[in-house]
Design a protein around this motif. Structure first.
Motif, PDB file in Angstrom:
ATOM      1  N   THR A  23     -40.559  -0.251 -57.285  1.00 59.86           N
ATOM      2  CA  THR A  23     -39.753   0.167 -56.139  1.00 59.86           C
ATOM      3  C   THR A  23     -38.297   0.353 -56.551  1.00 59.86           C
ATOM      4  O   THR A  23     -37.874  -0.095 -57.620  1.00 59.86           O
ATOM      5  CB  THR A  23     -39.814  -0.871 -55.014  1.00 59.86           C
ATOM      6  OG1 THR A  23     -39.150  -2.080 -55.456  1.00 59.86           O
ATOM      7  CG2 THR A  23     -41.260  -1.199 -54.639  1.00 59.86           C
ATOM      8  N   HIS A  35     -28.812  -5.001 -62.017  1.00 60.22           N
ATOM      9  CA  HIS A  35     -27.847  -6.091 -61.840  1.00 60.22           C
ATOM     10  C   HIS A  35     -28.078  -7.200 -62.873  1.00 60.22           C
ATOM     11  O   HIS A  35     -27.117  -7.812 -63.374  1.00 60.22           O
ATOM     12  CB  HIS A  35     -27.935  -6.650 -60.416  1.00 60.22           C
ATOM     13  CG  HIS A  35     -27.431  -5.702 -59.370  1.00 60.22           C
ATOM     14  ND1 HIS A  35     -26.129  -5.239 -59.337  1.00 60.22           N
ATOM     15  CD2 HIS A  35     -28.074  -5.100 -58.331  1.00 60.22           C
ATOM     16  CE1 HIS A  35     -25.974  -4.407 -58.316  1.00 60.22           C
ATOM     17  NE2 HIS A  35     -27.144  -4.305 -57.694  1.00 60.22           N
ATOM     18  N   LYS A  94     -32.992  -1.670 -59.004  1.00 56.95           N
ATOM     19  CA  LYS A  94     -31.658  -2.196 -58.727  1.00 56.95           C
ATOM     20  C   LYS A  94     -31.523  -3.635 -59.208  1.00 56.95           C
ATOM     21  O   LYS A  94     -30.492  -4.028 -59.772  1.00 56.95           O
ATOM     22  CB  LYS A  94     -31.360  -2.128 -57.223  1.00 56.95           C
ATOM     23  CG  LYS A  94     -31.117  -0.733 -56.699  1.00 56.95           C
ATOM     24  CD  LYS A  94     -30.822  -0.795 -55.199  1.00 56.95           C
ATOM     25  CE  LYS A  94     -30.525   0.583 -54.627  1.00 56.95           C
ATOM     26  NZ  LYS A  94     -30.237   0.536 -53.175  1.00 56.95           N
ATOM     27  N   ASN A  95     -32.559  -4.438 -59.001  1.00 67.08           N
ATOM     28  CA  ASN A  95     -32.512  -5.841 -59.429  1.00 67.08           C
ATOM     29  C   ASN A  95     -32.386  -5.951 -60.940  1.00 67.08           C
ATOM     30  O   ASN A  95     -31.613  -6.772 -61.458  1.00 67.08           O
ATOM     31  CB  ASN A  95     -33.760  -6.580 -58.956  1.00 67.08           C
ATOM     32  CG  ASN A  95     -33.759  -6.836 -57.466  1.00 67.08           C
ATOM     33  OD1 ASN A  95     -32.705  -6.806 -56.819  1.00 67.08           O
ATOM     34  ND2 ASN A  95     -34.935  -7.062 -56.892  1.00 67.08           N
ATOM     35  N   GLU A 102     -34.186   6.924 -53.256  1.00 65.54           N
ATOM     36  CA  GLU A 102     -35.646   6.958 -53.300  1.00 65.54           C
ATOM     37  C   GLU A 102     -36.143   8.303 -53.834  1.00 65.54           C
ATOM     38  O   GLU A 102     -37.110   8.370 -54.601  1.00 65.54           O
ATOM     39  CB  GLU A 102     -36.225   6.719 -51.900  1.00 65.54           C
ATOM     40  CG  GLU A 102     -35.971   5.329 -51.328  1.00 65.54           C
ATOM     41  CD  GLU A 102     -36.867   4.269 -51.959  1.00 65.54           C
ATOM     42  OE1 GLU A 102     -37.727   4.636 -52.801  1.00 65.54           O
ATOM     43  OE2 GLU A 102     -36.713   3.091 -51.603  1.00 65.54           O
ATOM     44  N   CYS A 114     -38.868  -0.865 -65.431  1.00 63.95           N
ATOM     45  CA  CYS A 114     -37.669  -0.655 -64.613  1.00 63.95           C
ATOM     46  C   CYS A 114     -36.505  -0.152 -65.467  1.00 63.95           C
ATOM     47  O   CYS A 114     -35.749   0.732 -65.048  1.00 63.95           O
ATOM     48  CB  CYS A 114     -37.276  -1.949 -63.899  1.00 63.95           C
ATOM     49  SG  CYS A 114     -38.370  -2.413 -62.538  1.00 63.95           S
ATOM     50  N   GLU A 174     -35.847  -1.106 -55.190  1.00 67.45           N
ATOM     51  CA  GLU A 174     -35.250  -2.449 -55.216  1.00 67.45           C
ATOM     52  C   GLU A 174     -35.506  -3.127 -56.553  1.00 67.45           C
ATOM     53  O   GLU A 174     -34.645  -3.840 -57.078  1.00 67.45           O
ATOM     54  CB  GLU A 174     -35.835  -3.291 -54.077  1.00 67.45           C
ATOM     55  CG  GLU A 174     -35.075  -4.583 -53.806  1.00 67.45           C
ATOM     56  CD  GLU A 174     -33.659  -4.344 -53.322  1.00 67.45           C
ATOM     57  OE1 GLU A 174     -32.807  -5.238 -53.530  1.00 67.45           O
ATOM     58  OE2 GLU A 174     -33.394  -3.267 -52.747  1.00 67.45           O
ATOM     59  N   ASP A 175     -36.693  -2.903 -57.134  1.00 70.27           N
ATOM     60  CA  ASP A 175     -36.999  -3.448 -58.460  1.00 70.27           C
ATOM     61  C   ASP A 175     -36.010  -2.921 -59.502  1.00 70.27           C
ATOM     62  O   ASP A 175     -35.504  -3.674 -60.333  1.00 70.27           O
ATOM     63  CB  ASP A 175     -38.422  -3.060 -58.885  1.00 70.27           C
ATOM     64  CG  ASP A 175     -39.495  -3.726 -58.056  1.00 70.27           C
ATOM     65  OD1 ASP A 175     -39.256  -4.844 -57.564  1.00 70.27           O
ATOM     66  OD2 ASP A 175     -40.570  -3.116 -57.902  1.00 70.27           O
TER      67      ASP A 175
END
Length: 415
Positions: free
Chosen positions: A178, A187, A183-184, A123, A43, A180-181
Motif C-alpha cells: 500500500t 520515513h 511512506k512508512n 495512489e 517498498c 502507507e507501506d
C-alpha cells in the motif's frame, strides 16, 4: 535525517571523499542500509520510482523536467538492492560544478533536499509504478536463463531460506503493498537506516561539510556463511520456450571473509568466468556443446553456479564435461597462463575503478558491509599471492548439490 547541521563522527574518511578536477560533474552518493525484509525491500524498490522524478514542488514530469533543465540537467538516480541479509537503497545526485555555470552551489543543494525530503506520493503513481515493476520482473522471467536461475534460487531457498533473498518472482507480493507501506519505509529510511556518503569532484569545503553531516554510523554487515543444503540431485522442468537452460550448483565452505577467498574467486574465474576459462575453451569452443557457458559465484554464501544455454540433447554430455573441467582444476591440469590472465583482468578492473565513480563507491561500500578494509593496492597484492596449488585445495571442497535443467519445448503451433 539531518540535512542542515554538521555532525561529528569517528569514521575514517580516506575512501569516501575524493577532491579532483578530473570531472566536470560533482557526484554525491548516499547508501542507506538496513536488515533485509521482503516487504521492506519491495517498498524500497517502489520508493525508487518516486524519488527524483516527482516532488511536492514539482509534482508532474513537465515541472520536474523544467526544474532540472534550469539546473543544467542536475539529476538523481535511485535504486534498491538486497544481498546476504541486508537491504540497501542508493541515491546518486549529480550536477555540474558551479564554476562552469551561472548557478550557485546552494541552489544545487536546495534542489537535492527538495527531491529527497519532499517526494510526491499518490495512489495513482503507486499503481503506475507497481505495473512497471511487475512488468520488469515478468520480462526478466520470460528469458529462459533468468527463469532457470530464479527456479534454482527457489529450490535452494527451500533448503536454506537465507537464499530466498535472490529470488525475483515476487509479483503477487507487490500487489499487496500500500501507499502507507511505502511512506512508512521512506520515513524509516530517513530516520533509522545507516547512511554511508561518498563525494567525488571539485567540491567546496561547504559541500564537503554538508556531505559529512549526512552520515549515520551503523554496524550492518553482510551475513557471510555457508548454506545448509543437502544433495538435491537432478531436477528437469519443461517450459514452452525454444531454448533449454542448464545450471549446475555447488556449495563450498568459502565466503568473503575466508582466508581462501582470493583463491576461491580467482579459481572460479579460471574455471568459467574469464574469456580464456576452461569451460569456455573446452566446452563451448572445442566441443560446441552450448551457446554460452559461464560461472556465477555468490561470494557471501559460497554458492557456485555453472549456467549455460544448450540444446536439450546435449545435457548429459555437457554435465559430464563440466565435471571433467572441475577435476582439472583440482589436478592442476591446465596452463598456468590461464591463472595469470585471470589475475591480470581482475587487477585491471580494480585499477579502472578510478575512472568510474559509480564502481568506485560500490567497491568501498561493499567492502564496508563485508567488514573489510582493503584498498585496491592491497586487493591486487592478495591476488598476486594465489597459486595453482591454492586453487586446487579450494576446488577439492566443492560439493555438487543440484543439476537443474529447463527443457525448452517449442510450441508446435509456431513450428
Amino acid at each position: 535525517m539531518v540535512l542542515n547541521h554538521v555532525r561529528c563522527t569517528k569514521r575514517k574518511m580516506k575512501n569516501n571523499f575524493i577532491k579532483t578536477k578530473k570531472y566536470k560533474n560533482i557526484n554525491l552518493y548516499l547508501y542507506f542500509t538496513s536488515d533485509y525484509d521482503l516487504k521492506k525491500h519491495l517498498c524500497l524498490s517502489l520508493l525508487a520510482f518516486f524519488i527524483g522524478d516527482y516532488s511536492k514542488k514539482y509534482p508532474t514530469k513537465e515541472k520536474m523536467t523544467f526544474a532540472k533543465d534550469n539546473l543544467y540537467a542536475a539529476n538523481i538516480y535511485t535504486g534498491s538492492k538486497a544481498r546476504a541479509g541486508l537491504a540497501y537503497f542508493t541515491i546518486k545526485y549529480t550536477f555540474l560544478n558551479p564554476c562552469f555555470v551561472d548557478v550557485d552551489e546552494k541552489e544545487f543543494v536546495a534542489f537535492f533536499k527538495e527531491l529527497v525530503l519532499n517526494p510526491y506520493f499518490s495512489e495513482e503513481l503507486l499503481e503506475e509504478f507497481k505495473t512497471i515493476y511487475k512488468a520488469n520482473i515478468q520480462r526478466s522471467l520470460d528469458k529462459p536463463n533468468k527463469y532457470a536461475s530464479n527456479r534454482v534460487n527457489q529450490i535452494i531457498g527451500q533448503e536454506d531460506p537465507i537464499f530466498n533473498i535472490y529470488t525475483v518472482d515476487k509479483i503477487e507480493m507487490i500487489d499487496s503493498i500500500t501507499l502507507e507501506d511505502v511512506k512508512n519505509v521512506y520515513h524509516d529510511l530517513l530516520n533509522n537506516f545507516g547512511i554511508d556518503v561518498f563525494l567525488v569532484g571539485d567540491y567546496s569545503d561547504e559541500l564537503l561539510a554538508y556531505a559529512k553531516s549526512l552520515i549515520r554510523e551503523h554496524d550492518y554487515h553482510f551475513n557471510n556463511c555457508s548454506l545448509n543444503i543437502n544433495e538435491l540431485g537432478e531436477v528437469v522442468e519443461d517450459k514452452n520456450v525454444s531454448q533449454s537452460s542448464l545450471q549446475i550448483v555447488y556449495k563450498t565452505p568459502f565466503n568473503r571473509t575466508s582466508k581462501e577467498f582470493y583463491a576461491y574467486m580467482l579459481g572460479n574465474s579460471v574455471f568459467g568466468i574469464v574469456p580464456t576459462s576452461l569451460l569456455f575453451d573446452e566446452v563451448r569452443e572445442k566441443l560446441s556443446l552450448c551457446y554460452y557457458i559461464s560461472v556465477l559465484d555468490y561470494k557471501n554464501e559460497g554458492i557456485v553456479k555453472v549456467y549455460t544455454a544448450i540444446d536439450g540433447k546435449n545435457k548429459d554430455e555437457l554435465v559430464k564435461q563440466v565435471d571433467i573441467q572441475l577435476q582439472r582444476m583440482i589436478n592442476k591440469d591446465y596452463d598456468p597462463i590461464k591463472l595469470d590472465f585471470a589475475r591480470a583482468l581482475l587487477a585491471d578492473s580494480l585499477n579502472a575503478l578510478q575512472d568510474n565513480t559509480d564502481a568506485y563507491t560500490e567497491y568501498y561500500f561493499m567492502n564496508k558491509l563485508n567488514g573489510i578494509e582493503c584498498n585496491r593496492q592491497e586487493y591486487v597484492k592478495n591476488l598476486e599471492s594465489v597459486t595453482v596449488d591454492d586453487i586446487s585445495e579450494v576446488f577439492k571442497k566443492y560439493q555438487h548439490v543440484l543439476t537443474y535443467m529447463l527443457n525448452g519445448v517449442k510450441d508446435e503451433k509456431d513450428s
